[in-house]
Write a protein that holds these residues in place. Sequence first.
Motif, PDB file in Angstrom:
ATOM      1  N   LEU A 163       0.844  -1.444   0.084  1.00  8.37           N
ATOM      2  CA  LEU A 163       0.088   0.012   0.148  1.00  8.37           C
ATOM      3  C   LEU A 163       0.883   1.145   0.074  1.00  8.37           C
ATOM      4  O   LEU A 163       1.816   1.318   1.094  1.00  8.37           O
ATOM      5  N   VAL A 164       0.553   2.169  -1.091  1.00  6.12           N
ATOM      6  CA  VAL A 164       1.405   3.442  -1.163  1.00  6.12           C
ATOM      7  C   VAL A 164       0.283   4.431  -0.968  1.00  6.12           C
ATOM      8  O   VAL A 164      -0.474   4.678  -1.826  1.00  6.12           O
ATOM      9  N   ASN A 165       0.344   5.134   0.125  1.00  7.63           N
ATOM     10  CA  ASN A 165      -0.590   6.413   0.554  1.00  7.63           C
ATOM     11  C   ASN A 165       0.325   7.637  -0.024  1.00  7.63           C
ATOM     12  O   ASN A 165       1.096   8.087   0.702  1.00  7.63           O
ATOM     13  N   ASN A 166      -0.059   8.049  -1.270  1.00  9.72           N
ATOM     14  CA  ASN A 166       0.527   9.174  -1.895  1.00  9.72           C
ATOM     15  C   ASN A 166      -0.485  10.190  -1.842  1.00  9.72           C
ATOM     16  O   ASN A 166       0.311  11.464  -1.945  1.00  9.72           O
ATOM     17  N   ALA A 167      -1.710  10.059  -1.998  1.00  4.28           N
ATOM     18  CA  ALA A 167      -2.475  11.309  -2.182  1.00  4.28           C
ATOM     19  C   ALA A 167      -2.657  11.660  -1.143  1.00  4.28           C
ATOM     20  O   ALA A 167      -2.398  11.657  -0.003  1.00  4.28           O
ATOM     21  N   ALA A 168      -2.641  13.444  -1.379  1.00  2.00           N
ATOM     22  CA  ALA A 168      -2.611  14.311  -0.162  1.00  2.00           C
ATOM     23  C   ALA A 168      -3.175  15.567  -0.743  1.00  2.00           C
ATOM     24  O   ALA A 168      -3.570  15.847  -1.917  1.00  2.00           O
ATOM     25  N   ALA A 169      -3.723  16.549   0.114  1.00  5.39           N
ATOM     26  CA  ALA A 169      -4.398  17.889   0.061  1.00  5.39           C
ATOM     27  C   ALA A 169      -3.269  18.919   0.490  1.00  5.39           C
ATOM     28  O   ALA A 169      -2.813  18.657   1.798  1.00  5.39           O
ATOM     29  N   ALA A 170      -3.087  19.677  -0.305  1.00  8.59           N
ATOM     30  CA  ALA A 170      -2.061  20.790   0.273  1.00  8.59           C
ATOM     31  C   ALA A 170      -2.608  22.027  -0.151  1.00  8.59           C
ATOM     32  O   ALA A 170      -2.916  22.502  -1.244  1.00  8.59           O
ATOM     33  N   GLY A 210       3.915  -7.605   4.638  1.00  7.86           N
ATOM     34  CA  GLY A 210       3.297  -6.381   3.733  1.00  7.86           C
ATOM     35  C   GLY A 210       4.220  -5.521   3.898  1.00  7.86           C
ATOM     36  O   GLY A 210       4.960  -5.399   4.675  1.00  7.86           O
ATOM     37  N   TRP A 211       3.892  -4.533   2.940  1.00  3.48           N
ATOM     38  CA  TRP A 211       4.640  -3.220   3.027  1.00  3.48           C
ATOM     39  C   TRP A 211       3.766  -2.005   2.868  1.00  3.48           C
ATOM     40  O   TRP A 211       2.827  -2.031   1.784  1.00  3.48           O
ATOM     41  N   ILE A 212       3.846  -1.142   3.843  1.00  2.41           N
ATOM     42  CA  ILE A 212       3.118  -0.030   3.713  1.00  2.41           C
ATOM     43  C   ILE A 212       3.998   1.282   3.601  1.00  2.41           C
ATOM     44  O   ILE A 212       4.912   1.448   4.636  1.00  2.41           O
ATOM     45  N   THR A 250       5.450  -8.803  13.041  1.00  5.74           N
ATOM     46  CA  THR A 250       4.447  -9.550  11.982  1.00  5.74           C
ATOM     47  C   THR A 250       5.151  -9.509  10.519  1.00  5.74           C
ATOM     48  O   THR A 250       4.204 -10.264   9.731  1.00  5.74           O
ATOM     49  N   ARG A 251       6.187  -8.911  10.239  1.00  5.21           N
ATOM     50  CA  ARG A 251       6.769  -8.846   9.189  1.00  5.21           C
ATOM     51  C   ARG A 251       5.994  -8.040   8.216  1.00  5.21           C
ATOM     52  O   ARG A 251       6.043  -8.224   6.940  1.00  5.21           O
ATOM     53  N   ILE A 252       5.052  -6.898   8.860  1.00  2.05           N
ATOM     54  CA  ILE A 252       4.436  -5.847   7.941  1.00  2.05           C
ATOM     55  C   ILE A 252       5.437  -4.803   8.365  1.00  2.05           C
ATOM     56  O   ILE A 252       5.585  -4.263   9.534  1.00  2.05           O
ATOM     57  N   ARG A 253       5.912  -4.244   7.248  1.00  6.18           N
ATOM     58  CA  ARG A 253       6.680  -2.870   7.465  1.00  6.18           C
ATOM     59  C   ARG A 253       6.072  -1.792   7.207  1.00  6.18           C
ATOM     60  O   ARG A 253       5.255  -1.487   6.229  1.00  6.18           O
ATOM     61  N   VAL A 254       6.191  -0.699   8.071  1.00  6.78           N
ATOM     62  CA  VAL A 254       5.245   0.594   7.886  1.00  6.78           C
ATOM     63  C   VAL A 254       6.366   1.737   7.951  1.00  6.78           C
ATOM     64  O   VAL A 254       6.900   1.694   8.965  1.00  6.78           O
ATOM     65  N   ASN A 255       6.450   2.312   6.663  1.00  6.81           N
ATOM     66  CA  ASN A 255       7.330   3.572   6.581  1.00  6.81           C
ATOM     67  C   ASN A 255       6.810   4.765   6.121  1.00  6.81           C
ATOM     68  O   ASN A 255       5.860   4.721   5.447  1.00  6.81           O
ATOM     69  N   ALA A 256       7.565   5.750   6.134  1.00 11.00           N
ATOM     70  CA  ALA A 256       7.211   7.228   5.455  1.00 11.00           C
ATOM     71  C   ALA A 256       8.473   7.643   4.781  1.00 11.00           C
ATOM     72  O   ALA A 256       9.743   7.536   5.487  1.00 11.00           O
ATOM     73  N   VAL A 257       8.452   8.134   3.933  1.00 11.90           N
ATOM     74  CA  VAL A 257       9.366   8.876   3.007  1.00 11.90           C
ATOM     75  C   VAL A 257       9.106  10.304   2.385  1.00 11.90           C
ATOM     76  O   VAL A 257       7.914  10.555   2.201  1.00 11.90           O
ATOM     77  N   GLN A 258      10.065  11.194   2.791  1.00 12.94           N
ATOM     78  CA  GLN A 258       9.680  12.489   2.313  1.00 12.94           C
ATOM     79  C   GLN A 258      10.912  12.855   1.259  1.00 12.94           C
ATOM     80  O   GLN A 258      11.994  12.387   1.580  1.00 12.94           O
ATOM     81  N   PRO A 259      10.538  13.882   0.405  1.00 11.87           N
ATOM     82  CA  PRO A 259      11.775  14.302  -0.320  1.00 11.87           C
ATOM     83  C   PRO A 259      12.678  15.267   0.435  1.00 11.87           C
ATOM     84  O   PRO A 259      12.304  15.759   1.453  1.00 11.87           O
ATOM     85  N   ARG A 260      13.950  14.898   0.033  1.00 12.52           N
ATOM     86  CA  ARG A 260      14.832  16.029   0.457  1.00 12.52           C
ATOM     87  C   ARG A 260      14.796  17.355   0.142  1.00 12.52           C
ATOM     88  O   ARG A 260      15.253  18.398   0.809  1.00 12.52           O
ATOM     89  N   ALA A 261      14.724  17.280  -1.040  1.00  8.59           N
ATOM     90  CA  ALA A 261      14.374  18.510  -1.867  1.00  8.59           C
ATOM     91  C   ALA A 261      12.898  18.343  -2.550  1.00  8.59           C
ATOM     92  O   ALA A 261      12.235  17.510  -2.416  1.00  8.59           O
ATOM     93  N   GLU A 318      12.705   6.018  -6.436  1.00  7.45           N
ATOM     94  CA  GLU A 318      13.472   4.916  -6.140  1.00  7.45           C
ATOM     95  C   GLU A 318      13.605   4.593  -4.663  1.00  7.45           C
ATOM     96  O   GLU A 318      13.493   3.607  -4.222  1.00  7.45           O
ATOM     97  N   ALA A 319      13.702   5.836  -4.104  1.00  7.41           N
ATOM     98  CA  ALA A 319      13.404   5.559  -2.222  1.00  7.41           C
ATOM     99  C   ALA A 319      12.133   5.086  -2.013  1.00  7.41           C
ATOM    100  O   ALA A 319      12.145   4.167  -0.876  1.00  7.41           O
ATOM    101  N   VAL A 320      10.960   5.441  -2.548  1.00  7.40           N
ATOM    102  CA  VAL A 320       9.691   4.789  -2.219  1.00  7.40           C
ATOM    103  C   VAL A 320       9.576   3.257  -2.593  1.00  7.40           C
ATOM    104  O   VAL A 320       9.342   2.651  -1.565  1.00  7.40           O
ATOM    105  N   THR A 321      10.180   2.990  -3.841  1.00  7.69           N
ATOM    106  CA  THR A 321      10.032   1.695  -4.037  1.00  7.69           C
ATOM    107  C   THR A 321      11.059   0.672  -3.275  1.00  7.69           C
ATOM    108  O   THR A 321      10.808  -0.680  -3.067  1.00  7.69           O
ATOM    109  N   ALA A 322      12.024   1.388  -2.842  1.00  8.09           N
ATOM    110  CA  ALA A 322      12.953   0.534  -1.976  1.00  8.09           C
ATOM    111  C   ALA A 322      12.314   0.145  -0.797  1.00  8.09           C
ATOM    112  O   ALA A 322      12.344  -1.129   0.022  1.00  8.09           O
ATOM    113  N   LEU A 323      11.476   1.201   0.009  1.00  8.81           N
ATOM    114  CA  LEU A 323      10.568   0.839   1.082  1.00  8.81           C
ATOM    115  C   LEU A 323       9.401  -0.160   0.655  1.00  8.81           C
ATOM    116  O   LEU A 323       8.841  -0.799   1.668  1.00  8.81           O
ATOM    117  N   CYS A 324       9.174  -0.281  -0.565  1.00  7.60           N
ATOM    118  CA  CYS A 324       8.002  -1.390  -0.860  1.00  7.60           C
ATOM    119  C   CYS A 324       8.738  -2.760  -0.847  1.00  7.60           C
ATOM    120  O   CYS A 324       7.896  -3.670  -1.068  1.00  7.60           O
TER     121      CYS A 324
END
Length: 282
Positions: free
Chosen positions: A99-106, A147-149, A198-209, A237-243
């Motif tokens: 699961l990739v939670n990418n959608a956001a409101a800004a 699982g990967w979130i 449980t082998r379910i990984r939950v992470n977040a990633v943000q752009p450095r720039a 690349e960073a997101v899919t590494a966490l996937c």
Amino acid sequence: MSATTPRFAGLRAVVTGASRGIGAGIAERLAAEGADLMLVARTLDHHPTLTGSLTETAARLAGYGHRVEVLAADLSDPGDRARIVPEAVERLGGPVDILVNNAAAAIYQPLADYPLRRSRLTFEMNVHAPLELMQAVLPGMLECGRGWIVNLSSASARLFDGPPFRLVEPGTSLAVYAASKAALNRIVNGMAAELYGTRIRVNAVQPRAAVLSEGAAALTGGTLRADQIEHLEEMVEAVTALCAAPTELTGRICSSLDLIGELDLQVCGLDGRPWTRPEVSA
């Protein structure tokens, strides 16, 4: 990535906000490496002011030869977003692995007159929706034993240093958005701790720039310098590494370029092929 066994072969992935920009890039990289996908966005066809659409993303991804499903759903509507995971399970033929939670409101506006309806919408999209989607995929992931979130966050979640406060554009106008991402970071860390073992990984990633997607370009109005921008391929690349993260990599709030360096990753293009970073002119 093996030429004979793609990294995401046989895995089912859901990516929100997949019409354009980072979401579409993540979806393409997952498809290029073998995943079956459910692409989610508010509408199937064109945004009135931005290029790209869910239909166009799906058509591009179909060329990789794996299953691609699309779903128009408003993530700010609890009833509408409740359809996402059940439909993904049904149409992809099994539980969601990624699961990739990418959608956001800004919505940027000074705090002194920030409307309550906008604040509610921001937190509904950026906090409540990701949490509910995480909760919805958990039963299937727990049953499968993996699982990967991955959640897309923002460096704006950091506090302003001061006083004195030396602000740069958009300054305090992003504070509500930033607060929602700070809340999301805390939920990511808490969910990872709750699921540890449980082998379910939950992470977040943000752009450095800044990743200058269509939406970001519209918000910033072309005011960013070259050294304030990172390439879409690097963020993806960073997101899919966490996937594909190992079990011990969980509960992290990662910076994209820092993670690439930490894991010594070779950045590839959205098609999974070798990629060379363009030179940045002075």
